[in-house]
Design a protein around this motif. Structure first.
Motif, short mmCIF file in Angstrom:
data_model
loop_
_atom_site.label_atom_id
_atom_site.label_comp_id
_atom_site.label_asym_id
_atom_site.label_seq_id
_atom_site.Cartn_x
_atom_site.Cartn_y
_atom_site.Cartn_z
N PHE A 15 0.82 -1.21 0.00
CA PHE A 15 0.00 0.00 0.00
C PHE A 15 0.86 1.26 0.00
CE2 PHE A 15 -2.24 3.39 2.24
CZ PHE A 15 -3.33 3.53 1.41
N GLN A 16 1.90 1.31 0.82
CA GLN A 16 2.75 2.49 0.93
C GLN A 16 3.45 2.81 -0.39
OE1 GLN A 16 2.89 4.62 3.44
NE2 GLN A 16 4.37 5.90 2.39
N THR A 17 4.00 1.78 -1.03
CA THR A 17 4.68 2.00 -2.31
C THR A 17 3.69 2.46 -3.37
OG1 THR A 17 6.25 0.27 -1.71
CG2 THR A 17 6.17 0.92 -4.03
N GLY A 18 2.54 1.83 -3.41
CA GLY A 18 1.51 2.25 -4.36
C GLY A 18 1.08 3.68 -4.13
N ALA A 19 0.97 4.08 -2.86
CA ALA A 19 0.59 5.45 -2.54
C ALA A 19 1.68 6.43 -2.98
CB ALA A 19 0.33 5.60 -1.05
N GLU A 20 2.94 6.05 -2.79
CA GLU A 20 4.05 6.92 -3.21
C GLU A 20 4.08 7.10 -4.73
OE1 GLU A 20 6.19 8.71 -1.42
OE2 GLU A 20 5.25 8.04 0.44
N VAL A 21 3.90 6.02 -5.47
CA VAL A 21 3.90 6.10 -6.93
C VAL A 21 2.69 6.89 -7.42
CG1 VAL A 21 3.78 4.75 -9.06
CG2 VAL A 21 5.26 4.00 -7.22
N THR A 22 1.56 6.72 -6.76
CA THR A 22 0.37 7.49 -7.12
C THR A 22 0.61 8.98 -6.89
OG1 THR A 22 -1.05 5.63 -6.55
CG2 THR A 22 -2.08 7.79 -6.63
N GLU A 23 1.20 9.32 -5.76
CA GLU A 23 1.49 10.72 -5.47
C GLU A 23 2.51 11.27 -6.46
OE1 GLU A 23 0.75 14.19 -3.50
OE2 GLU A 23 -0.24 12.27 -3.21
N MET A 24 3.50 10.47 -6.82
CA MET A 24 4.50 10.89 -7.79
C MET A 24 3.84 11.16 -9.14
SD MET A 24 7.80 8.81 -9.22
CE MET A 24 6.77 7.61 -10.02
N GLY A 96 2.88 10.29 -19.22
CA GLY A 96 3.59 9.40 -18.31
C GLY A 96 2.93 9.33 -16.95
N GLY A 97 2.50 10.47 -16.43
CA GLY A 97 1.82 10.50 -15.14
C GLY A 97 0.52 9.71 -15.17
N LYS A 98 -0.24 9.87 -16.25
CA LYS A 98 -1.51 9.12 -16.36
C LYS A 98 -1.25 7.62 -16.46
CE LYS A 98 -4.31 12.68 -18.52
NZ LYS A 98 -5.02 13.10 -19.74
N ARG A 99 -0.25 7.25 -17.22
CA ARG A 99 0.03 5.82 -17.39
C ARG A 99 0.60 5.20 -16.11
NH1 ARG A 99 2.39 5.31 -23.54
NH2 ARG A 99 0.40 5.73 -24.56
N LEU A 100 1.42 5.94 -15.39
CA LEU A 100 1.92 5.43 -14.11
C LEU A 100 0.76 5.21 -13.14
CD1 LEU A 100 5.17 7.50 -13.51
CD2 LEU A 100 5.01 5.04 -13.87
N TYR A 101 -0.13 6.19 -13.07
CA TYR A 101 -1.28 6.09 -12.17
C TYR A 101 -2.16 4.90 -12.55
CZ TYR A 101 -5.47 7.42 -9.62
OH TYR A 101 -6.56 7.42 -8.79
N THR A 102 -2.46 4.77 -13.84
CA THR A 102 -3.29 3.65 -14.29
C THR A 102 -2.60 2.33 -14.06
OG1 THR A 102 -4.27 5.09 -15.98
CG2 THR A 102 -4.54 2.71 -16.27
N GLY A 103 -1.30 2.27 -14.32
CA GLY A 103 -0.55 1.04 -14.15
C GLY A 103 -0.50 0.58 -12.71
N ILE A 104 -0.34 1.50 -11.78
CA ILE A 104 -0.25 1.10 -10.37
C ILE A 104 -1.63 0.76 -9.82
CG2 ILE A 104 -0.46 3.33 -9.19
CD1 ILE A 104 2.19 0.76 -8.37
N ARG A 105 -2.67 1.45 -10.28
CA ARG A 105 -4.01 1.17 -9.78
C ARG A 105 -4.58 -0.14 -10.32
NH1 ARG A 105 -4.30 3.08 -5.17
NH2 ARG A 105 -3.90 5.29 -5.07
N THR A 106 -4.33 -0.43 -11.58
CA THR A 106 -4.87 -1.65 -12.19
C THR A 106 -3.87 -2.80 -12.16
OG1 THR A 106 -4.15 -1.00 -14.41
CG2 THR A 106 -6.37 -0.33 -13.72
#
Length: 143
Positions: A15-24, A96-106
């Motif tokens: 969860f913490q890593t996913g939250a960090e990547v989402t914030e990034m 890149g930001g949209k794809r990172l967010y989508t990649g980490i969420r899905t």
């Protein structure tokens, strides 16, 4: 061993890593949007103050009439080129930001890697522009 290992299978994103990547990814998108808005505002200021700038350049260049308009036109063309380069960089950041967010969420490895590739493209272009700026500064110091 497989060459196509999944980041999510090996590292087990918590969860913490996913939250960090989402914030990034949110900060990356914000920077991309800022890189679109700021040059747009500068170009808008050029269009609004076109006549005043032409008069000021005419007075500064001691030219009769058209000298100021030509100088402002050249500055506007340079500003358009800079805005186009910044637009390209902003495109890579936002995508890149949209794809990172989508990649980490899905948990989609391909989408996540694509987002990292876009951010990598941003840093490559930014590095090349930085080296060109450094080169131009060194050339100006030599002359």
């Amino acid at each position: 061993m497989e060459d196509n290992k999944s980041l999510f299978d090996d590292l087990k994103v918590d969860f913490q890593t996913g939250a960090e990547v989402t914030e990034m990814s949110r900060w990356i998108k914000m920077l991309g949007i800022m890189l679109l808005v700021i040059p747009g505002l500068v170009l808008l200021m050029f269009l609004v103050g076109w006549n005043k700038m032409a008069v000021l350049f005419s007075e500064g260049l001691d030219a009769a009439g058209e000298g100021g308009t030509i100088a402002v036109t050249m500055i506007l063309l340079v500003a358009i080129v800079v805005a186009a380069i910044l637009g390209l960089i902003a495109f890579f950041l936002i995508r890149g930001g949209k794809r990172l967010y989508t990649g980490i969420r899905t948990r989609d490895q391909v989408m996540f890697n694509s987002g990292l590739g876009d951010v990598k493209s941003f840093f490559i272009i930014y590095g090349v522009l930085g080296l060109l700026g450094l080169l131009l500064n060194l050339i100006s110091l030599i002359q």
